[in-house]
Design a protein around this motif. Structure first.
Motif, PDB file in Angstrom:
ATOM      1  N   THR A   1       0.845  -1.190   0.000  1.00 32.23           N
ATOM      2  CA  THR A   1       0.000   0.000   0.000  1.00 32.23           C
ATOM      3  C   THR A   1       0.874   1.231   0.000  1.00 32.23           C
ATOM      4  O   THR A   1       2.053   1.197   0.320  1.00 32.23           O
ATOM      5  CB  THR A   1      -0.914   0.027   1.232  1.00 32.23           C
ATOM      6  N   GLY A   2       0.303   2.344  -0.323  1.00 26.61           N
ATOM      7  CA  GLY A   2       1.045   3.589  -0.380  1.00 26.61           C
ATOM      8  C   GLY A   2       0.396   4.507  -1.376  1.00 26.61           C
ATOM      9  O   GLY A   2      -0.582   4.150  -2.029  1.00 26.61           O
ATOM     10  N   GLU A   3       0.901   5.732  -1.516  1.00 29.18           N
ATOM     11  CA  GLU A   3       0.336   6.646  -2.489  1.00 29.18           C
ATOM     12  C   GLU A   3       0.656   6.149  -3.896  1.00 29.18           C
ATOM     13  O   GLU A   3       1.733   5.648  -4.159  1.00 29.18           O
ATOM     14  CB  GLU A   3       0.903   8.042  -2.270  1.00 29.18           C
ATOM     15  N   LEU A   4      -0.297   6.329  -4.785  1.00 31.47           N
ATOM     16  CA  LEU A   4      -0.185   5.715  -6.101  1.00 31.47           C
ATOM     17  C   LEU A   4      -0.430   6.739  -7.191  1.00 31.47           C
ATOM     18  O   LEU A   4      -1.456   7.422  -7.181  1.00 31.47           O
ATOM     19  CB  LEU A   4      -1.212   4.587  -6.231  1.00 31.47           C
ATOM     20  N   ALA A   5       0.513   6.854  -8.114  1.00 29.00           N
ATOM     21  CA  ALA A   5       0.241   7.599  -9.330  1.00 29.00           C
ATOM     22  C   ALA A   5      -0.508   6.653 -10.249  1.00 29.00           C
ATOM     23  O   ALA A   5       0.054   5.746 -10.836  1.00 29.00           O
ATOM     24  CB  ALA A   5       1.550   8.069  -9.975  1.00 29.00           C
ATOM     25  N   ALA A   6      -1.794   6.851 -10.384  1.00 30.38           N
ATOM     26  CA  ALA A   6      -2.685   5.780 -10.817  1.00 30.38           C
ATOM     27  C   ALA A   6      -2.390   5.254 -12.209  1.00 30.38           C
ATOM     28  O   ALA A   6      -2.505   4.063 -12.448  1.00 30.38           O
ATOM     29  CB  ALA A   6      -4.132   6.260 -10.751  1.00 30.38           C
ATOM     30  N   ASP A   7      -2.015   6.136 -13.161  1.00 30.35           N
ATOM     31  CA  ASP A   7      -1.874   5.619 -14.522  1.00 30.35           C
ATOM     32  C   ASP A   7      -0.645   6.154 -15.229  1.00 30.35           C
ATOM     33  O   ASP A   7      -0.535   6.025 -16.431  1.00 30.35           O
ATOM     34  CB  ASP A   7      -3.129   5.939 -15.345  1.00 30.35           C
ATOM     35  N   GLY A   8       0.274   6.731 -14.495  1.00 30.13           N
ATOM     36  CA  GLY A   8       1.441   7.311 -15.132  1.00 30.13           C
ATOM     37  C   GLY A   8       1.173   8.684 -15.682  1.00 30.13           C
ATOM     38  O   GLY A   8       2.088   9.440 -15.939  1.00 30.13           O
ATOM     39  N   GLY A   9      -0.096   9.024 -15.865  1.00 31.41           N
ATOM     40  CA  GLY A   9      -0.444  10.336 -16.369  1.00 31.41           C
ATOM     41  C   GLY A   9      -1.268  11.126 -15.398  1.00 31.41           C
ATOM     42  O   GLY A   9      -1.742  12.206 -15.700  1.00 31.41           O
ATOM     43  N   LEU A  10      -1.452  10.588 -14.192  1.00 28.41           N
ATOM     44  CA  LEU A  10      -2.236  11.251 -13.171  1.00 28.41           C
ATOM     45  C   LEU A  10      -3.586  11.677 -13.712  1.00 28.41           C
ATOM     46  O   LEU A  10      -4.036  12.799 -13.543  1.00 28.41           O
ATOM     47  CB  LEU A  10      -1.479  12.450 -12.591  1.00 28.41           C
ATOM     48  N   ALA A  11      -4.245  10.744 -14.407  1.00 31.57           N
ATOM     49  CA  ALA A  11      -5.598  10.989 -14.867  1.00 31.57           C
ATOM     50  C   ALA A  11      -6.529  11.190 -13.681  1.00 31.57           C
ATOM     51  O   ALA A  11      -7.580  11.797 -13.796  1.00 31.57           O
ATOM     52  CB  ALA A  11      -6.082   9.818 -15.722  1.00 31.57           C
ATOM     53  N   ARG A  12      -6.116  10.671 -12.541  1.00 33.12           N
ATOM     54  CA  ARG A  12      -6.811  10.960 -11.297  1.00 33.12           C
ATOM     55  C   ARG A  12      -5.757  11.315 -10.261  1.00 33.12           C
ATOM     56  O   ARG A  12      -4.577  11.030 -10.427  1.00 33.12           O
ATOM     57  CB  ARG A  12      -7.635   9.754 -10.835  1.00 33.12           C
ATOM     58  N   LEU A  13      -6.193  11.971  -9.201  1.00 36.19           N
ATOM     59  CA  LEU A  13      -5.245  12.380  -8.183  1.00 36.19           C
ATOM     60  C   LEU A  13      -4.648  11.167  -7.492  1.00 36.19           C
ATOM     61  O   LEU A  13      -5.289  10.117  -7.391  1.00 36.19           O
ATOM     62  CB  LEU A  13      -5.944  13.283  -7.169  1.00 36.19           C
ATOM     63  N   PRO A  14      -3.407  11.267  -7.008  1.00 33.14           N
ATOM     64  CA  PRO A  14      -2.816  10.165  -6.242  1.00 33.14           C
ATOM     65  C   PRO A  14      -3.712   9.807  -5.060  1.00 33.14           C
ATOM     66  O   PRO A  14      -4.349  10.666  -4.456  1.00 33.14           O
ATOM     67  CB  PRO A  14      -1.476  10.744  -5.776  1.00 33.14           C
ATOM     68  N   PHE A  15      -3.736   8.528  -4.743  1.00 34.39           N
ATOM     69  CA  PHE A  15      -4.620   8.060  -3.672  1.00 34.39           C
ATOM     70  C   PHE A  15      -3.976   6.875  -2.978  1.00 34.39           C
ATOM     71  O   PHE A  15      -3.116   6.196  -3.531  1.00 34.39           O
ATOM     72  CB  PHE A  15      -5.997   7.680  -4.227  1.00 34.39           C
ATOM     73  N   ASP A  16      -4.403   6.615  -1.738  1.00 32.00           N
ATOM     74  CA  ASP A  16      -3.936   5.441  -1.017  1.00 32.00           C
ATOM     75  C   ASP A  16      -4.494   4.205  -1.704  1.00 32.00           C
ATOM     76  O   ASP A  16      -5.698   4.123  -1.971  1.00 32.00           O
ATOM     77  CB  ASP A  16      -4.408   5.477   0.435  1.00 32.00           C
ATOM     78  N   ALA A  17      -3.622   3.239  -1.974  1.00 28.46           N
ATOM     79  CA  ALA A  17      -4.067   2.106  -2.773  1.00 28.46           C
ATOM     80  C   ALA A  17      -3.267   0.861  -2.450  1.00 28.46           C
ATOM     81  O   ALA A  17      -2.200   0.914  -1.831  1.00 28.46           O
ATOM     82  CB  ALA A  17      -3.931   2.418  -4.264  1.00 28.46           C
ATOM     83  N   ALA A  18      -3.815  -0.254  -2.886  1.00 30.59           N
ATOM     84  CA  ALA A  18      -3.109  -1.527  -2.892  1.00 30.59           C
ATOM     85  C   ALA A  18      -2.989  -1.960  -4.344  1.00 30.59           C
ATOM     86  O   ALA A  18      -3.990  -2.032  -5.067  1.00 30.59           O
ATOM     87  CB  ALA A  18      -3.873  -2.572  -2.090  1.00 30.59           C
ATOM     88  N   VAL A  19      -1.762  -2.218  -4.772  1.00 33.25           N
ATOM     89  CA  VAL A  19      -1.513  -2.692  -6.129  1.00 33.25           C
ATOM     90  C   VAL A  19      -1.326  -4.195  -6.063  1.00 33.25           C
ATOM     91  O   VAL A  19      -0.439  -4.691  -5.379  1.00 33.25           O
ATOM     92  CB  VAL A  19      -0.259  -2.024  -6.726  1.00 33.25           C
ATOM     93  N   ASN A  47       4.788  -3.601   2.269  1.00 33.20           N
ATOM     94  CA  ASN A  47       4.193  -2.414   2.864  1.00 33.20           C
ATOM     95  C   ASN A  47       4.965  -1.172   2.415  1.00 33.20           C
ATOM     96  O   ASN A  47       6.107  -0.958   2.815  1.00 33.20           O
ATOM     97  CB  ASN A  47       4.202  -2.523   4.391  1.00 33.20           C
ATOM     98  N   CYS A  48       4.327  -0.357   1.580  1.00 33.75           N
ATOM     99  CA  CYS A  48       4.961   0.849   1.038  1.00 33.75           C
ATOM    100  C   CYS A  48       4.339   2.107   1.634  1.00 33.75           C
ATOM    101  O   CYS A  48       4.350   3.170   1.006  1.00 33.75           O
ATOM    102  CB  CYS A  48       4.827   0.886  -0.479  1.00 33.75           C
ATOM    103  N   LYS A  49       3.807   2.000   2.816  1.00 36.22           N
ATOM    104  CA  LYS A  49       3.130   3.141   3.426  1.00 36.22           C
ATOM    105  C   LYS A  49       4.064   4.345   3.484  1.00 36.22           C
ATOM    106  O   LYS A  49       5.223   4.250   3.876  1.00 36.22           O
ATOM    107  CB  LYS A  49       2.668   2.787   4.831  1.00 36.22           C
ATOM    108  N   GLY A  50       3.531   5.495   3.078  1.00 37.14           N
ATOM    109  CA  GLY A  50       4.323   6.710   3.060  1.00 37.14           C
ATOM    110  C   GLY A  50       5.167   6.877   1.819  1.00 37.14           C
ATOM    111  O   GLY A  50       5.858   7.893   1.672  1.00 37.14           O
TER     112      GLY A  50
END
Length: 415
Positions: A1-19, A47-50
Protein backbone atom coordinates in the motif's frame (compact mmCIF):
# COMPACT_ATOMS: atom_id res chain seq x y z
CA UNK A 1 0.00 0.00 0.00
CA UNK A 2 1.04 3.59 -0.38
CA UNK A 3 0.34 6.65 -2.49
CA UNK A 4 -0.18 5.72 -6.10
CA UNK A 5 0.24 7.60 -9.33
CA UNK A 6 -2.68 5.78 -10.82
CA UNK A 7 -1.87 5.62 -14.52
CA UNK A 8 1.44 7.31 -15.13
CA UNK A 9 -0.44 10.34 -16.37
CA UNK A 10 -2.24 11.25 -13.17
CA UNK A 11 -5.60 10.99 -14.87
CA UNK A 12 -6.81 10.96 -11.30
CA UNK A 13 -5.24 12.38 -8.18
CA UNK A 14 -2.82 10.16 -6.24
CA UNK A 15 -4.62 8.06 -3.67
CA UNK A 16 -3.94 5.44 -1.02
CA UNK A 17 -4.07 2.11 -2.77
CA UNK A 18 -3.11 -1.53 -2.89
CA UNK A 19 -1.51 -2.69 -6.13
CA UNK A 20 -2.16 -6.37 -6.74
CA UNK A 21 0.25 -8.20 -9.03
CA UNK A 22 -0.35 -11.64 -10.49
CA UNK A 23 2.56 -13.17 -12.38
CA UNK A 24 3.94 -10.45 -14.63
CA UNK A 25 0.74 -8.40 -14.77
CA UNK A 26 -1.06 -5.81 -12.70
CA UNK A 27 -4.23 -7.58 -11.60
CA UNK A 28 -5.92 -4.78 -9.67
CA UNK A 29 -5.47 -1.33 -8.18
CA UNK A 30 -7.67 -1.23 -5.09
CA UNK A 31 -8.45 1.50 -2.55
CA UNK A 32 -6.44 1.07 0.66
CA UNK A 33 -6.58 -0.54 3.06
CA UNK A 34 -6.98 -3.83 1.16
CA UNK A 35 -9.62 -6.22 2.41
CA UNK A 36 -8.74 -9.15 4.62
CA UNK A 37 -9.48 -11.54 1.77
CA UNK A 38 -7.00 -9.76 -0.51
CA UNK A 39 -4.29 -9.93 2.17
CA UNK A 40 -5.00 -13.57 2.94
CA UNK A 41 -4.80 -14.58 -0.72
CA UNK A 42 -1.54 -12.71 -1.31
CA UNK A 43 1.62 -14.78 -1.50
CA UNK A 44 3.66 -11.74 -0.41
CA UNK A 45 2.79 -8.29 0.88
CA UNK A 46 5.11 -5.29 0.58
CA UNK A 47 4.19 -2.41 2.86
CA UNK A 48 4.96 0.85 1.04
CA UNK A 49 3.13 3.14 3.43
CA UNK A 50 4.32 6.71 3.06
CA UNK A 51 5.89 5.98 -0.32
CA UNK A 52 4.69 6.28 -3.90
CA UNK A 53 4.15 3.59 -6.51
CA UNK A 54 4.63 4.74 -10.10
CA UNK A 55 5.17 2.97 -13.42
CA UNK A 56 8.70 2.07 -14.42
CA UNK A 57 10.41 4.82 -16.40
CA UNK A 58 10.74 4.55 -20.18
CA UNK A 59 13.74 5.90 -22.11
CA UNK A 60 12.52 7.29 -25.43
CA UNK A 61 15.91 8.19 -26.95
CA UNK A 62 18.27 5.52 -25.63
CA UNK A 63 21.77 4.71 -26.87
CA UNK A 64 22.76 1.67 -24.80
CA UNK A 65 25.69 0.93 -27.10
CA UNK A 66 27.24 4.36 -26.50
CA UNK A 67 29.91 4.27 -23.80
CA UNK A 68 31.76 7.37 -22.60
CA UNK A 69 32.00 8.90 -26.07
CA UNK A 70 33.89 12.14 -26.57
CA UNK A 71 34.42 11.98 -30.34
CA UNK A 72 32.10 10.47 -32.92
CA UNK A 73 34.94 8.13 -33.91
CA UNK A 74 34.97 6.57 -30.43
CA UNK A 75 32.20 4.26 -31.61
CA UNK A 76 34.30 2.94 -34.47
CA UNK A 77 37.49 2.74 -32.44
CA UNK A 78 35.91 0.37 -29.93
CA UNK A 79 36.22 -3.28 -31.10
CA UNK A 80 32.82 -4.90 -31.70
CA UNK A 81 33.31 -7.52 -28.96
CA UNK A 82 33.85 -4.84 -26.31
CA UNK A 83 31.01 -2.87 -27.84
CA UNK A 84 28.53 -5.67 -27.23
CA UNK A 85 29.71 -6.09 -23.63
CA UNK A 86 29.34 -2.38 -22.96
CA UNK A 87 25.85 -2.44 -24.49
CA UNK A 88 24.74 -5.22 -22.17
CA UNK A 89 26.33 -3.44 -19.20
CA UNK A 90 24.62 -0.17 -20.06
CA UNK A 91 21.27 -1.94 -20.30
CA UNK A 92 21.84 -3.12 -16.75
CA UNK A 93 22.64 0.45 -15.72
CA UNK A 94 19.40 1.69 -17.27
CA UNK A 95 17.41 -0.84 -15.29
CA UNK A 96 19.24 0.07 -12.09
CA UNK A 97 18.27 3.68 -12.76
CA UNK A 98 14.59 2.75 -12.86
CA UNK A 99 14.11 2.48 -16.63
CA UNK A 100 12.18 -0.73 -17.21
CA UNK A 101 11.73 -0.08 -20.95
CA UNK A 102 13.87 1.64 -23.58
CA UNK A 103 13.37 2.67 -27.20
CA UNK A 104 16.79 2.83 -28.80
CA UNK A 105 17.48 5.84 -31.00
CA UNK A 106 20.54 4.29 -32.70
CA UNK A 107 23.20 1.66 -32.14
CA UNK A 108 26.94 1.99 -32.68
CA UNK A 109 26.86 -1.05 -35.00
CA UNK A 110 24.14 -2.98 -36.75
CA UNK A 111 23.86 -5.86 -34.26
CA UNK A 112 24.85 -4.30 -30.94
CA UNK A 113 21.32 -3.41 -29.82
CA UNK A 114 19.99 -6.59 -31.39
CA UNK A 115 22.30 -8.87 -29.41
CA UNK A 116 21.60 -7.04 -26.14
CA UNK A 117 17.84 -7.22 -26.73
CA UNK A 118 18.02 -10.93 -27.51
CA UNK A 119 20.08 -11.68 -24.41
CA UNK A 120 17.71 -9.70 -22.20
CA UNK A 121 14.68 -11.43 -23.71
CA UNK A 122 16.32 -14.83 -23.21
CA UNK A 123 17.01 -14.06 -19.54
CA UNK A 124 20.80 -14.15 -19.93
CA UNK A 125 21.18 -10.48 -18.94
CA UNK A 126 19.17 -7.88 -17.08
CA UNK A 127 18.00 -4.74 -18.75
CA UNK A 128 14.95 -2.80 -19.87
CA UNK A 129 12.48 -4.09 -22.40
CA UNK A 130 14.49 -2.95 -25.40
CA UNK A 131 13.49 -2.04 -28.93
CA UNK A 132 16.70 -2.33 -30.94
CA UNK A 133 17.75 0.31 -33.46
CA UNK A 134 19.99 0.40 -36.48
CA UNK A 135 23.06 2.62 -36.68
CA UNK A 136 22.40 6.12 -37.97
CA UNK A 137 21.94 5.77 -41.72
CA UNK A 138 23.44 8.94 -43.15
CA UNK A 139 24.78 10.46 -46.36
CA UNK A 140 28.42 11.20 -47.02
CA UNK A 141 29.62 14.17 -45.00
CA UNK A 142 26.80 14.19 -42.48
CA UNK A 143 26.64 13.24 -38.82
CA UNK A 144 27.69 9.58 -38.66
CA UNK A 145 30.31 9.84 -41.41
CA UNK A 146 33.67 10.56 -39.76
CA UNK A 147 35.90 9.64 -42.72
CA UNK A 148 38.18 11.93 -44.67
CA UNK A 149 39.45 11.32 -48.18
CA UNK A 150 42.88 10.38 -46.87
CA UNK A 151 41.70 8.56 -43.75
CA UNK A 152 38.66 6.27 -43.54
CA UNK A 153 37.19 6.23 -40.01
CA UNK A 154 34.24 4.39 -38.54
CA UNK A 155 31.62 6.06 -36.40
CA UNK A 156 28.07 5.22 -35.34
CA UNK A 157 26.83 5.87 -38.87
CA UNK A 158 26.06 3.65 -41.84
CA UNK A 159 26.78 5.73 -44.95
CA UNK A 160 24.24 5.41 -47.77
CA UNK A 161 23.92 7.88 -50.66
CA UNK A 162 20.92 7.96 -52.97
CA UNK A 163 17.60 6.17 -52.69
CA UNK A 164 18.91 2.77 -53.80
CA UNK A 165 21.73 2.72 -51.25
CA UNK A 166 19.31 3.83 -48.53
CA UNK A 167 16.93 0.99 -49.40
CA UNK A 168 19.78 -1.50 -49.23
CA UNK A 169 20.95 -0.17 -45.86
CA UNK A 170 17.43 -0.37 -44.43
CA UNK A 171 16.98 -3.92 -45.68
CA UNK A 172 20.36 -4.96 -44.30
CA UNK A 173 19.55 -3.63 -40.84
CA UNK A 174 16.13 -5.27 -40.82
CA UNK A 175 17.65 -8.54 -41.99
CA UNK A 176 19.93 -8.39 -38.96
CA UNK A 177 17.01 -7.95 -36.59
CA UNK A 178 16.49 -4.27 -35.73
CA UNK A 179 13.11 -3.04 -34.54
CA UNK A 180 13.63 0.56 -35.63
CA UNK A 181 15.51 2.16 -38.52
CA UNK A 182 17.32 5.42 -37.73
CA UNK A 183 18.13 7.95 -40.45
CA UNK A 184 19.92 11.30 -40.20
CA UNK A 185 17.93 13.65 -42.40
CA UNK A 186 19.94 16.54 -41.00
CA UNK A 187 22.89 16.58 -38.72
CA UNK A 188 25.69 18.46 -37.13
CA UNK A 189 28.40 18.12 -39.78
CA UNK A 190 26.74 19.38 -42.95
CA UNK A 191 29.02 22.02 -44.55
CA UNK A 192 28.13 25.63 -43.67
CA UNK A 193 26.07 24.60 -40.68
CA UNK A 194 28.04 26.73 -38.21
CA UNK A 195 25.41 28.70 -36.36
CA UNK A 196 25.56 32.39 -35.55
CA UNK A 197 23.23 35.32 -35.11
CA UNK A 198 22.59 35.42 -38.86
CA UNK A 199 22.27 31.66 -39.44
CA UNK A 200 19.32 30.50 -37.40
CA UNK A 201 18.58 27.18 -39.06
CA UNK A 202 20.40 24.11 -40.33
CA UNK A 203 20.63 22.42 -43.72
CA UNK A 204 19.17 19.06 -44.67
CA UNK A 205 21.57 16.34 -45.75
CA UNK A 206 19.09 13.87 -47.25
CA UNK A 207 16.61 14.79 -49.93
CA UNK A 208 13.01 13.73 -50.21
CA UNK A 209 13.74 10.71 -52.45
CA UNK A 210 16.14 9.23 -49.89
CA UNK A 211 13.86 9.83 -46.90
CA UNK A 212 10.92 8.41 -48.84
CA UNK A 213 12.98 5.33 -49.75
CA UNK A 214 13.84 4.71 -46.10
CA UNK A 215 10.24 5.06 -44.94
CA UNK A 216 8.69 3.01 -47.73
CA UNK A 217 11.20 0.20 -47.27
CA UNK A 218 10.98 0.09 -43.47
CA UNK A 219 7.21 0.40 -43.33
CA UNK A 220 6.84 -2.23 -46.01
CA UNK A 221 8.76 -4.58 -43.72
CA UNK A 222 6.72 -3.49 -40.67
CA UNK A 223 9.43 -1.46 -38.98
CA UNK A 224 9.30 2.11 -37.76
CA UNK A 225 11.61 4.96 -38.75
CA UNK A 226 13.19 7.45 -36.37
CA UNK A 227 15.01 10.48 -37.70
CA UNK A 228 17.62 12.99 -36.55
CA UNK A 229 16.13 16.34 -37.57
CA UNK A 230 17.60 19.62 -36.38
CA UNK A 231 16.65 22.05 -39.16
CA UNK A 232 13.12 23.11 -40.02
CA UNK A 233 13.32 21.51 -43.47
CA UNK A 234 14.43 18.23 -41.85
CA UNK A 235 11.18 18.15 -39.92
CA UNK A 236 9.19 19.06 -43.02
CA UNK A 237 10.72 16.13 -44.92
CA UNK A 238 10.15 13.75 -42.00
CA UNK A 239 6.46 14.64 -41.83
CA UNK A 240 5.97 14.48 -45.60
CA UNK A 241 7.59 11.05 -45.90
CA UNK A 242 5.99 9.42 -42.85
CA UNK A 243 8.79 9.26 -40.27
CA UNK A 244 7.38 7.86 -37.03
CA UNK A 245 9.70 9.38 -34.41
CA UNK A 246 11.22 12.81 -35.04
CA UNK A 247 14.11 13.68 -32.77
CA UNK A 248 15.44 17.15 -31.90
CA UNK A 249 13.26 19.41 -34.14
CA UNK A 250 15.31 22.33 -32.81
CA UNK A 251 14.34 24.89 -35.43
CA UNK A 252 10.77 23.80 -36.10
CA UNK A 253 9.51 26.96 -34.39
CA UNK A 254 11.08 29.00 -37.20
CA UNK A 255 8.08 28.12 -39.37
CA UNK A 256 4.55 28.14 -37.99
CA UNK A 257 3.38 25.90 -40.84
CA UNK A 258 5.73 23.15 -39.58
CA UNK A 259 4.36 23.54 -36.06
CA UNK A 260 0.86 23.27 -37.51
CA UNK A 261 1.82 20.12 -39.43
CA UNK A 262 3.33 18.56 -36.30
CA UNK A 263 0.15 19.35 -34.41
CA UNK A 264 -1.97 17.74 -37.10
CA UNK A 265 0.24 14.64 -36.95
CA UNK A 266 0.36 14.40 -33.15
CA UNK A 267 -1.67 11.21 -33.08
CA UNK A 268 0.86 9.52 -35.40
CA UNK A 269 4.29 10.89 -34.52
CA UNK A 270 6.41 11.16 -31.41
CA UNK A 271 9.02 13.83 -30.85
CA UNK A 272 11.96 14.01 -28.47
CA UNK A 273 14.39 16.87 -27.86
CA UNK A 274 17.34 14.85 -26.47
CA UNK A 275 18.04 17.80 -24.22
CA UNK A 276 20.51 16.10 -21.86
CA UNK A 277 23.51 16.45 -24.16
CA UNK A 278 22.52 20.00 -25.11
CA UNK A 279 22.37 20.94 -21.42
CA UNK A 280 25.80 19.42 -20.77
CA UNK A 281 27.58 21.01 -23.74
CA UNK A 282 25.88 24.41 -24.06
CA UNK A 283 27.99 26.25 -21.45
CA UNK A 284 31.20 25.59 -23.41
CA UNK A 285 30.05 25.29 -27.05
CA UNK A 286 28.40 28.38 -28.60
CA UNK A 287 26.76 26.40 -31.42
CA UNK A 288 25.13 24.10 -28.90
CA UNK A 289 23.91 27.06 -26.85
CA UNK A 290 22.14 28.35 -29.98
CA UNK A 291 20.67 24.90 -30.56
CA UNK A 292 19.43 24.72 -26.98
CA UNK A 293 17.88 28.18 -27.20
CA UNK A 294 16.05 27.14 -30.37
CA UNK A 295 14.99 23.88 -28.76
CA UNK A 296 13.52 25.76 -25.80
CA UNK A 297 11.32 27.82 -28.12
CA UNK A 298 10.22 24.79 -30.11
CA UNK A 299 9.37 22.47 -27.25
CA UNK A 300 7.53 25.08 -25.24
CA UNK A 301 5.30 25.40 -28.29
CA UNK A 302 5.05 21.65 -28.95
CA UNK A 303 4.05 21.13 -25.30
CA UNK A 304 1.33 23.74 -25.71
CA UNK A 305 0.08 22.01 -28.87
CA UNK A 306 -0.17 18.60 -27.20
CA UNK A 307 2.58 16.69 -29.02
CA UNK A 308 3.70 13.37 -27.55
CA UNK A 309 7.16 14.26 -26.24
CA UNK A 310 9.44 11.50 -24.95
CA UNK A 311 12.35 11.77 -22.51
CA UNK A 312 15.84 10.64 -23.42
CA UNK A 313 18.76 13.01 -23.80
CA UNK A 314 21.55 11.30 -25.77
CA UNK A 315 23.02 9.60 -22.71
CA UNK A 316 26.20 7.63 -23.30
CA UNK A 317 28.66 10.45 -23.91
CA UNK A 318 31.25 11.47 -21.33
CA UNK A 319 29.18 14.57 -20.69
CA UNK A 320 26.01 12.48 -20.21
CA UNK A 321 26.91 9.21 -18.43
CA UNK A 322 24.69 6.17 -18.77
CA UNK A 323 22.50 5.89 -15.68
CA UNK A 324 21.84 9.61 -15.33
CA UNK A 325 19.00 9.45 -17.86
CA UNK A 326 16.31 10.59 -15.41
CA UNK A 327 17.95 14.03 -15.40
CA UNK A 328 15.77 14.68 -18.43
CA UNK A 329 12.75 15.02 -16.14
CA UNK A 330 14.39 18.05 -14.53
CA UNK A 331 15.59 19.44 -17.87
CA UNK A 332 12.02 19.30 -19.24
CA UNK A 333 10.97 21.54 -16.36
CA UNK A 334 13.95 23.88 -16.59
CA UNK A 335 13.89 24.46 -20.34
CA UNK A 336 10.44 23.65 -21.70
CA UNK A 337 8.03 24.73 -18.96
CA UNK A 338 6.87 21.24 -17.98
CA UNK A 339 5.61 20.56 -14.48
CA UNK A 340 7.07 17.60 -12.61
CA UNK A 341 3.78 15.82 -13.29
CA UNK A 342 4.00 16.43 -17.05
CA UNK A 343 7.61 15.24 -17.10
CA UNK A 344 6.56 12.05 -15.33
CA UNK A 345 3.84 11.54 -17.93
CA UNK A 346 6.44 11.83 -20.72
CA UNK A 347 8.66 9.29 -18.95
CA UNK A 348 5.86 6.78 -18.39
CA UNK A 349 2.58 6.91 -20.28
CA UNK A 350 3.93 8.59 -23.42
CA UNK A 351 6.92 6.26 -23.41
CA UNK A 352 4.57 3.29 -23.17
CA UNK A 353 2.73 4.46 -26.26
CA UNK A 354 6.08 4.76 -28.05
CA UNK A 355 7.02 1.21 -27.04
CA UNK A 356 3.63 -0.12 -28.25
CA UNK A 357 3.54 -2.29 -25.14
CA UNK A 358 1.23 -2.35 -22.15
CA UNK A 359 3.71 -0.44 -20.02
CA UNK A 360 3.88 3.06 -18.59
CA UNK A 361 0.63 2.87 -16.64
CA UNK A 362 -0.54 1.12 -13.49
CA UNK A 363 -3.78 -0.42 -14.68
CA UNK A 364 -5.22 -3.93 -14.61
CA UNK A 365 -3.94 -5.84 -17.61
CA UNK A 366 -0.71 -3.85 -17.86
CA UNK A 367 2.71 -5.39 -17.39
CA UNK A 368 3.97 -5.25 -13.81
CA UNK A 369 6.81 -2.75 -14.29
CA UNK A 370 6.83 -0.31 -11.40
CA UNK A 371 8.91 1.71 -8.96
CA UNK A 372 8.43 2.34 -5.26
CA UNK A 373 9.69 5.85 -4.57
CA UNK A 374 10.42 7.68 -1.34
CA UNK A 375 8.78 10.92 -2.38
CA UNK A 376 6.13 12.27 -4.74
CA UNK A 377 7.77 12.38 -8.18
CA UNK A 378 4.74 14.08 -9.74
CA UNK A 379 5.52 17.01 -7.42
CA UNK A 380 9.33 16.89 -7.32
CA UNK A 381 11.48 14.76 -9.63
CA UNK A 382 14.56 14.56 -7.44
CA UNK A 383 13.65 11.21 -5.90
CA UNK A 384 14.10 9.56 -9.32
CA UNK A 385 17.61 10.87 -9.97
CA UNK A 386 20.83 8.89 -9.72
CA UNK A 387 23.51 10.05 -7.28
CA UNK A 388 26.22 7.60 -8.45
CA UNK A 389 26.68 5.93 -11.82
CA UNK A 390 30.29 4.84 -12.29
CA UNK A 391 30.15 1.12 -11.47
CA UNK A 392 26.71 0.70 -9.94
CA UNK A 393 23.90 3.17 -10.50
CA UNK A 394 22.55 4.37 -7.16
CA UNK A 395 19.14 5.98 -6.87
CA UNK A 396 18.50 6.43 -3.15
CA UNK A 397 14.99 7.73 -3.73
CA UNK A 398 13.93 4.57 -5.57
CA UNK A 399 13.36 1.94 -2.91
CA UNK A 400 12.19 -0.90 -5.15
CA UNK A 401 12.20 -1.73 -8.86
CA UNK A 402 9.82 -4.34 -10.24
CA UNK A 403 10.05 -5.52 -13.83
CA UNK A 404 7.77 -8.15 -15.30
CA UNK A 405 6.48 -8.89 -11.80
CA UNK A 406 9.94 -9.65 -10.39
CA UNK A 407 11.92 -7.51 -7.96
CA UNK A 408 15.05 -6.18 -9.62
CA UNK A 409 15.84 -4.35 -6.41
CA UNK A 410 14.04 -4.17 -3.08
CA UNK A 411 15.31 -2.00 -0.26
CA UNK A 412 12.04 -2.18 1.67
CA UNK A 413 11.58 -5.80 2.58
CA UNK A 414 13.67 -8.85 1.83
CA UNK A 415 11.60 -11.01 -0.50
Amino acid sequence: TGELAADGGLARLPFDAAVVLCGNMVEAVLPAPPSASVLESAERVLNCKGMSVVPGLIEGHAHPSFEDYVETTDAGDMPPEEGVLHTVRNCSRLLQAGFTSAFSAAAARVRQDVVARNWINAGYARGPRLLAASPEICPTGNLGDSSALHQPRQSFGLVADGADEVRRAVRLCIREGVDTVKINIGGDLVPNNLLNADRTDMLSAYGEAEVQAACETAHGLERRVAAHCRGSNDVRLALACGVDVIYHCDFAANDSSILDALQQARGRVFVGPAVGLMHALAPDVPDVKLLLDAQCRTYAELRRRGLRIVVGGDYGFRATPQGTNANDLVHFQTYFGFSAEEALVSATRVGGELMRLRVGQLRPGYLADLLVVDGEPWVESGALLATEWSEQVRTPGIKAIVQDGVFVRNDIWSV
